[in-house]
Each structure stands twice: as C-alpha cells, then as structure tokens.
Design an enzyme around this catalytic site. Structure first.
Site, PDB file in Angstrom:
ATOM      1  N   ASP A 140       7.727   0.993   8.003  1.00 13.45           N
ATOM      2  CA  ASP A 140       7.403   0.734   6.604  1.00 13.45           C
ATOM      3  C   ASP A 140       8.673   0.481   5.790  1.00 13.45           C
ATOM      4  O   ASP A 140       9.700   0.089   6.345  1.00 13.45           O
ATOM      5  CB  ASP A 140       6.601   1.920   6.042  1.00 13.45           C
ATOM      6  CG  ASP A 140       5.571   1.486   5.020  1.00 13.45           C
ATOM      7  OD1 ASP A 140       5.962   0.850   4.037  1.00 13.45           O
ATOM      8  OD2 ASP A 140       4.369   1.786   5.198  1.00 13.45           O
ATOM      9  N   HIS A 211       6.194   2.199  -0.981  1.00 15.68           N
ATOM     10  CA  HIS A 211       5.118   2.049  -0.001  1.00 15.68           C
ATOM     11  C   HIS A 211       5.265   3.012   1.174  1.00 15.68           C
ATOM     12  O   HIS A 211       4.324   3.715   1.553  1.00 15.68           O
ATOM     13  CB  HIS A 211       5.143   0.584   0.466  1.00 15.68           C
ATOM     14  CG  HIS A 211       3.939   0.126   1.208  1.00 15.68           C
ATOM     15  ND1 HIS A 211       3.831   0.241   2.583  1.00 15.68           N
ATOM     16  CD2 HIS A 211       2.807  -0.462   0.788  1.00 15.68           C
ATOM     17  CE1 HIS A 211       2.670  -0.273   2.961  1.00 15.68           C
ATOM     18  NE2 HIS A 211       2.026  -0.699   1.902  1.00 15.68           N
ATOM     19  N   SER A 528      -3.454  -0.589   3.331  1.00 13.35           N
ATOM     20  CA  SER A 528      -2.212   0.116   3.663  1.00 13.35           C
ATOM     21  C   SER A 528      -2.361   1.614   3.529  1.00 13.35           C
ATOM     22  O   SER A 528      -1.689   2.373   4.216  1.00 13.35           O
ATOM     23  CB  SER A 528      -1.104  -0.289   2.691  1.00 13.35           C
ATOM     24  OG  SER A 528      -0.458  -1.429   3.124  1.00 13.35           O
TER      25      SER A 528
END
Ligand SMILES: *[C@@H]1O[C@H](CO)[C@@H](O)[C@H](O)[C@H]1NC(C)=O
Ligand SMILES: *[C@@H]1O[C@H](CO)[C@@H](O)[C@H](O)[C@H]1NC(C)=O
Ligand SMILES: *[C@@H]1O[C@H](CO)[C@@H](O)[C@H](O)[C@H]1NC(C)=O
Ligand SMILES: *[C@@H]1O[C@H](CO)[C@@H](O)[C@H](O)[C@H]1NC(C)=O
Ligand SMILES: *[C@@H]1O[C@H](CO)[C@@H](O)[C@H](O)[C@H]1NC(C)=O
Ligand SMILES: *[C@@H]1O[C@H](CO)[C@@H](O)[C@H](O)[C@H]1NC(C)=O
Ligand SMILES: *[C@@H]1O[C@H](CO)[C@@H](O)[C@H](O)[C@H]1NC(C)=O
Ligand SMILES: *[C@@H]1O[C@H](CO)[C@@H](O)[C@H](O)[C@H]1NC(C)=O
Length: 751
Positions: A140, A211, A528
C-alpha cells in the site's frame, strides 16, 4: 578503412548513441524460464544480468542501471529499462518466456467489527486468539507508525520465522517498528526508472497519503480507546484481527505507482514470510498471464499465503471488476449499520433528524429557513444570504444542488430528495442535513405554514443499528470476471463504506469552508476498505486452522457468508435502486467471521486444479509458464470446472433453435471439516426457466477430513431470455448446525 567509412561509422555510432539515449526506452517486466538457465551461472540474478548485457546496445548505460529489479519469488524474471531494439533482441534470448510493459496502477480508493458479530466472549476472536502471530503483509501507500493502532501493548515476541525488516528512510527510523508493526519496506525503483528526474518527497515507508495506514489498521489495528472522527463514530477502534502483526510494503507513492514496484513488494513479502497479503489495488482489463498481481498471487498461493484483493470501484456496471483471479479472494464493498446524522431543531420546538456528515462544530444559532425549490439557480440562491436554504430534489439533481448551495455560501442547506443513494452526498463542506421525501415532509410543512420559519443545526450524531444493512455500495465493481469468466467473482462482500480507521496525523482528512482539517482517524469508503476486513478475517482463520490451504480459508469465508440483511430480507444494491443484490455484486454474500470459523464442509483447490483451469482456458504454453513460473506442468486434465464454492454458467448461444435444451454439469468435492459422523442434505432454490438438480443429494460422512463428490446439473435453453438468473445450493447437516451455501448464477452475457 577509408576516412569516409570511418566517418560514417562514427556517425553511425553517434546515431546509435543518440537513439538509445533518446529513443523511447520503457521499463518491461520480463518472465524467464529458470529451467533454461545455463549451469555456469551461480544465481538467477547473474543470469538475468548476463542476458541483459548480451542484448544491450554497446553505448547504452551500465547494465546494472538498466536492471530495475531482479525478482525471486513472485515471478521468475526481472524488470529492466529497454529500448525497442533491446526488447526485440531479448525476445530471442535463451529462456525468454514473455514480457509486458510496466504500467501505472490505481488504488481503489471501529464499528464494523461489531457489525460482523465479533466479540470477546465467543466466536472467531477468542478461538483464534485474535489472530495472534499471523503476519499480514499490506502492499500500500506506507504506514504512520506513531498511530495508536500500531501500539504493541501486550503482544508477544516476534516469531523467529520472520525474516522481514524495518528499513530506515526519510523521517522513518528502523526503531519505529515494534511487536505489532514488524516490518516496513519501500519500493520505488520502477517509479524512478519511469521518471528519473522525480524527487520522491517521502523516501521511506512513511505514509503521507493515508490509504495504507487506514487499510493496515482495518486489518490488524490494536485497540485504541476514544477513537472518533470529529465527534462521529466515537468508540474503541480495532482491526479485524487485533493481535495479528503488520508488515508494510510501500509501493504506492504520492508521485505514482508502478507494477514493477508492486511486484518487488510482493516478491519481498513472500521471502519475508507473510501469511496473508492485503492488496487494495488492481489493474483493469489484463489477461491472467499479463496481470503481474495475478501471477505474483499464484506464487504466494503455492506457498500457502492467502491473498485478499479489492473488486474495484467502477460499479454498478457489469463486468467492471479487476482481480477476478481464481486463486485470490475478491472482495466487494458494503455499507454497515452505522449512520451519521444531524438534527434540525425547528422554531416550533419540533426537530427532524436526517443524514449528515458535516465535520464542523454545531452552534445553537437559529437561522431563517428559505424554501428555494430545486436550488438550481445560483442567482436566486445568492439572494438567500445568511439563511438556510431548503432544497427539494425530485429529479436526480441533488449533486448540482449541493454544489450550488456550497458555492454561494449560505448559513446552510437542508436537502430533501428521493434519490436512493442519499448517503453518498452527505459529506459536505458546509452545514447541511439530508432527508428523504418522507422525513423531509415535516420540514416542508413547517416552512410553508409559518411566516418566519427558522431552525438551528446539530451535528455529530452517530446511530448504530440502522436498517437495512448491509447494502451493496453502488460503486462496488461487478462481475463476471473478464480475465476468467468461468469462476464467479466477486467472492464476498465486506464492510467498505464509511470505515473509521487510523490516518497520518499530518495528512489533511478534509476541509470545512477553506480550513484544512487533521485527525488521527479518517472515515473513507471503497472496496479498498473491504479488502483488509476480509484479510483480517482470513488471519483469524489462519490462526484457528493453521493446516487449511488458502482455498479452504476462502471456502469457509464464502459458504458461511450471509445473503440476508439485518431486516432478514435479501441484501439490497444501492446501485440498482435498492433492488436485491445479485451474486455478480456480492458474490456469496456478506462475510460472517464467527460462522467462517466452523464451516462444516470446505471446497479445497491446489495449484494443480488451477493449472487444469489454465489449460482449459486454452492458454498457450508460454502463457501458462508465465503464471506457473516455468515449473513443468501437465495439461492432461484440462477443466474449466474448478472445485469452487460457487457456480456460474452461460446460456448465451446464438443458436436460433431456441426449443432445444442444453445441459451444464459441474463436479464438486467437499471435505468434511465439521463433526466426524454427519449427513448433509442438498437444498436448491428455484432458478426461473432452468432445471437444476444435485446428485447425489445426500452426503454421508463417517469421519473428519473425509471427501465426498457430487454433481450439479443445470438444464436450460441454448440462450436465456433473462440476462441473469440466480439462486443457491445449500448443504445442511442433519443436526442443523451447518449450512454450506453456494451461489449459482446463469447468464446470457458473453464470457
Ligand atoms: C531530467 O533533467 C535533465 C537535467 O536537468 C534534463 O536534461 C532532462 O530533460 C530531464 N528529463 C526528463 C525526462 O524530464
Ligand atoms: C476516554 O474517554 C473517557 C471519557 O471521556 C475518559 O474517561 C478516558 O480516560 C479516555 N481514555 C483514554 C485512553 O483517553
Ligand atoms: C470545533 O471546536 C473545537 C473546540 O472548540 C476546535 O478546536 C475546532 O477547531 C472547531 N472545528 C472547526 C471546524 O472549526
Ligand atoms: C423521484 O421522483 C420523480 C418524480 O416523482 C420520479 O420521476 C423519479 O423516478 C423519482 N426517483 C426515484 C429514485 O425514486
Ligand atoms: C428532469 O430532468 C430532465 C433532464 O435531466 C429534464 O429534461 C426534465 O425537464 C426534468 N424534469 C423536471 C420535472 O424538472
Ligand atoms: C478451447 O478450445 C477448444 C477446442 O478448440 C474449444 O472447444 C473450447 O471452447 C475452448 N475453450 C475456451 C474457454 O475458449
Ligand atoms: C499428468 O497427470 C496425470 C494425472 O493427472 C498422470 O496420469 C500423468 O502421468 C501426468 N503426465 C506427466 C507427463 O506427468
Ligand atoms: C453472439 O452474437 C453476438 C453478435 O454477433 C456476438 O457479440 C456474441 O459474441 C455471440 N455470442 C456467442 C456466444 O457466440
């Protein structure tokens, strides 16, 4: 040699030098057949360098600077910067199998654990020791190691099998890892190869985007008391597997993301010894043998590593999902039963609660209410001034209304709309509350009944237990899988909508007016966010059943998932006007970790089964060897009929002889992982226009781990009239303890 030829040779060299420097060089990911490596080479790395050297033009830069990565585990091969002529030469080199150009990849941009029924008294958490010692590798955008979600209070020593590292870099010292965050590495050589002049602003595993911090804490965050997001979603935050370990592999950068870097991240994670990969990333439109994530996941699967991936955010249209790979788990995104609300306190003492996710503070100030119709005229909205506009939408213009009201800067907006997807509008940068027509009627009546209507706002209200939930998010990508239409995808749905999890404290979460807001948590949505939920659940199962294969874990998650919502009706699809969601949207249903712990039967599959599938897809030898990494394989048993816990079939012939029937047959083998002595009976739901049968329809097991096979037969027209018909097969044991459900899809789409 005459002067002239010397000159022309010189010019020719000049030309070559010029063209190899300035001609379009690109990075390629190259798959090699290791079994063709001459014995003289001590390692695959030296062989790759020698191969590169033999194809490089004499003037080109040093070989080691052309080599971007040499891969070991995820694929057999390397990535390198090549000119067209070098690539052409490489294709004739010994051991070359295939190559693809490096590509840019996209990211599929505290309460959900309760919603999933996880608790400390019984079920998956206590039985699995909260996923203790299972290592989740997250590929990520990096991690914010100071986040409380990665505190290691009460965690045991790092298992000695772990080979990972905590790499230092910009604003990241290797001492930042602990017994929770046990690894942090970063990969950007591919990004720099693409753009040599790039300055990487945070050259370390530190997350500047948010994220990766969010997905890691969703999968395996530690307990954090008093987590909240500007007053919303207050409570103790924790990941799905609160005692699992996290290893971050940063390959997504503010400056971009390249496949070659992601491959390097997976390659290293396999070497380091992760048990689970969570990868909320995907590439659209690639065949299995061209999709490096699918290929790397095959290598991971062979090592017993479970891979969770996101379906993508391109819904609600069919055939939009990525990662439709038979050997991974593909996860769709659903809502949960938590709603964010605000209340409008009316001048007459009444009040009306609606949806709101405004992050600013409430004030007790009253403002006049002005009914402004469809709020589609900026000029007249401007005249409203420092008052609250009441807007009515009956024609799908809500997003324009929100834009206009925000633009003209009023005291606030009250939006009354009949859109089915109200909740996707509610994060506003100005004070606003959203109502459906029914709830909004009270406000409209009040505004119209008195000469001087007024009201005040109250925000930051969080309601648990909202009905109905879960729902399939409209943006969640839908099947069938274009890379392998014969395996139903997505596999399951998990919470992905408005998920609270950790966030880098210096990365703005949003703004109110023109003010940037910061927080240690953020609430964001997407597949996600669904992917790490499933990865965390897989970690719990891995700990509880260390002997299970990745396919067995996936089967347990799928066959126990729910098709009903918390009103006991079929899960609804926001993307299709709240009609029932179908398996092309939710797969087998919404994950249920406690049930997955003890599924009764599992549908297992190993690499040989997947290879039989690749053979039946008519892939060429090179294509198959690209995936299997040149290992010798055997296509004597091709079969599209993978031993999978779901069924999809196509009645889409262009045959005009519509009266004649056609028959589709599936063969499945289940393994009894429940009680030793047990009898299962098949139950089929009706599929309109089709005749479905199971044979035998009763399976008797004498002991644990015994296997039994059955056939499912679907008879139908050569071409179905409906695009989609679906139902399910459920094996129920006689004690009533187990219910093993598989979705069945028949479609007239073209695979
Ligand atoms: C990189 O920088 C050099 C020197 O500043 C410049 O000549 C070159 O054109 C730049 N390359 C790219 C791809 O921008
Ligand atoms: C959480 O909030 C409660 C109530 O405000 C407070 O008593 C408690 O100390 C807080 N806990 C932490 C860890 O901050
Ligand atoms: C809300 O109030 C708090 C405390 O009074 C303050 O710190 C914060 O900046 C305010 N938020 C906004 C968006 O103005
Ligand atoms: C909203 O109302 C309008 C007018 O009554 C109608 O045409 C439209 O279909 C409605 N939309 C939804 C999503 O119900
Ligand atoms: C609804 O919107 C369409 C275009 O989006 C427009 O043609 C139509 O006139 C609108 N209807 C009403 C009642 O506003
Ligand atoms: C593979 O080739 C065989 C023989 O030509 C054909 O019958 C079959 O339909 C093909 N399979 C796929 C998935 O295209
Ligand atoms: C291929 O597999 C089949 C069984 O699936 C086996 O009978 C056969 O010997 C194998 N062939 C080779 C060349 O390994
Ligand atoms: C049927 O015909 C359509 C239109 O010609 C074509 O797109 C489709 O691929 C065909 N389907 C099959 C199964 O041959």
């Amino acid at each position: 040699m005459t002067f002239l030829t010397q000159l022309s040779l010189y010019l020719w060299f000049l030309f070559i030098a010029f063209s190899s420097t300035f001609a379009d060089s690109d990075t390629y990911i190259v798959h090699m057949d290791l079994s063709s490596m001459p014995k003289a080479f001590s390692s695959h790395h030296t062989w790759y360098l020698a191969t590169l050297s033999s194809v490089s033009s004499p003037s080109s830069s040093s070989i080691s600077s052309k080599l971007v990565y040499s891969y070991t585990n995820a694929i057999s091969g390397f990535s390198a910067i090549l000119t067209p002529s070098e690539l052409k030469a490489l294709k004739n080199s010994q051991g070359y199998i295939s190559s693809i150009k490096d590509m840019t990849v996209k990211v599929d941009t505290t309460h959900s654990y309760q919603f999933l029924g996880l608790n400390s008294n019984n079920g998956a958490w206590p039985v699995s020791h909260y996923g203790e010692d299972v290592i989740i590798g997250v590929v990520d955008s990096g991690i914010w190691p100071e986040s409380k979600s990665f505190n290691d209070d009460g965690m045991s020593e790092i298992p000695t099998r772990w080979k990972g590292e905590c790499e230092s870099g910009t604003k990241f010292s290797s001492s930042l890892c602990n017994k929770k965050l046990i690894g942090a590495r970063y990969f950007n050589k591919g990004l720099l190869a693409k753009n040599p002049n790039l300055t990487i602003s945070m050259n370390s595993a530190r997350d500047t985007e948010g994220h990766g911090t969010h997905t890691s804490s969703t999968a395996a965050g530690s307990y954090v008391e008093n987590a909240s997001f500007f007053g919303y979603a207050m409570g103790t935050s924790r990941g799905m597997a609160p005692k699992a370990r996290v290893a971050m592999y940063k390959a997504l950068w503010d400056e971009g993301a390249q496949l070659s870097d992601i491959l390097a991240a997976i390659d290293q994670g396999i070497a380091d010894g992760v048990d689970i990969f969570s990868m909320s990333i995907g590439i659209d439109g690639l065949e299995l043998y061209n999709d490096p994530i699918a290929i790397a996941a095959f290598a991971a699967m062979e090592k017993g590593i479970f891979v969770s991936t996101s379906a993508g955010n391109e819904g609600p249209y069919l055939e939009t999902l990525h990662n439709g790979t038979p050997w991974v788990l593909n996860v769709a995104a659903g809502t949960n039963d938590r709603e964010f609300q605000g209340t409008l306190n009316l001048g007459n003492g009444d009040s009306a609660s609606g949806l709101s996710f405004y992050l600013g503070n409430s004030s007790s100030n009253e403002f006049p209410l002005v009914f402004s119709g469809a709020c589609d005229d900026e000029k007249s909205l401007k005249k409203v001034g420092h008052k609250i506009a009441v807007c009515l939408d009956t024609n799908d213009t809500l997003s324009a209304q929100v834009y206009y009201v925000g633009n003209v800067k009023l005291a606030g907006g009250v939006f009354i709309s009949n859109t089915t997807d109200l909740s996707s509008y509610i994060q506003s940068t100005f004070p606003a509350i959203f109502y459906n027509l029914e709830e909004g009627k009270k406000i409209l009546d009040y505004v119209k009944s008195v000469p001087d209507p007024k009201a005040s706002f109250h925000f930051q209200e969080t309601v648990i237990g909202a009905k109905s939930a879960p729902k399939l998010a409209g943006y969640s990508s839908r099947g069938p899988s274009s890379s392998c239409p014969f395996v139903l995808k997505p596999d399951v749905m998990a919470p992905g909508d408005r998920i609270l999890a950790s966030w880098p404290s210096n990365s703005p979460v949003t703004y109110v007016g023109s003010q940037q807001l910061f927080s240690n948590f953020n609430v964001i949505s997407g597949t996600s966010m669904a992917c790490p939920h499933a990865a965390g659940v897989a970690a719990l199962l891995r700990r509880a059943h260390p002997e299970w294969s990745p396919a067995a874990i996936r089967s347990a998650i799928m066959t126990t998932s729910k098709e009903l919502d918390n009103t006991e009706n079929a899960i609804k699809d926001i993307g299709s006007n709240n009609q029932p969601a179908n398996p092309l949207g939710i797969g087998a249903g919404h994950i249920d970790p406690n049930k997955a712990l003890d599924p009764g039967l599992i549908y297992d599959a190993n690499s040989e089964d997947y290879i039989n599938l690749l053979c039946a897809l008519n892939f060429t030898e090179k294509q198959i060897r690209t995936i299997t990494r040149s290992k010798s394989y055997n296509c004597s048993n091709p079969s599209l009929d993978l031993n999978y816990p779901s069924f999809i079939t196509y009645f889409n012939s262009n045959d005009t002889d519509s009266d004649s029937l056609t028959m589709k047959e599936f063969q499945r083998t289940v393994t009894n992982v429940g009680d030793g002595n047990s009898v299962y009976i098949a139950k089929l739901t009706k599929l309109d226009g089709l005749k479905v049968s199971v044979s035998p329809d009763k399976l008797e097991f004498a002991k644990q781990y015994e296997k039994k096979s059955y056939k499912l037969i679907i008879e139908g027209p050569r071409r179905m009239k409906d695009v989609l018909v679906y139902g399910s097969l459920t094996w129920t044991d006689s004690s009533g303890k187990y219910s093993v459900r598989s979705p069945i899809v028949a479609t007239s789409l073209s695979p």
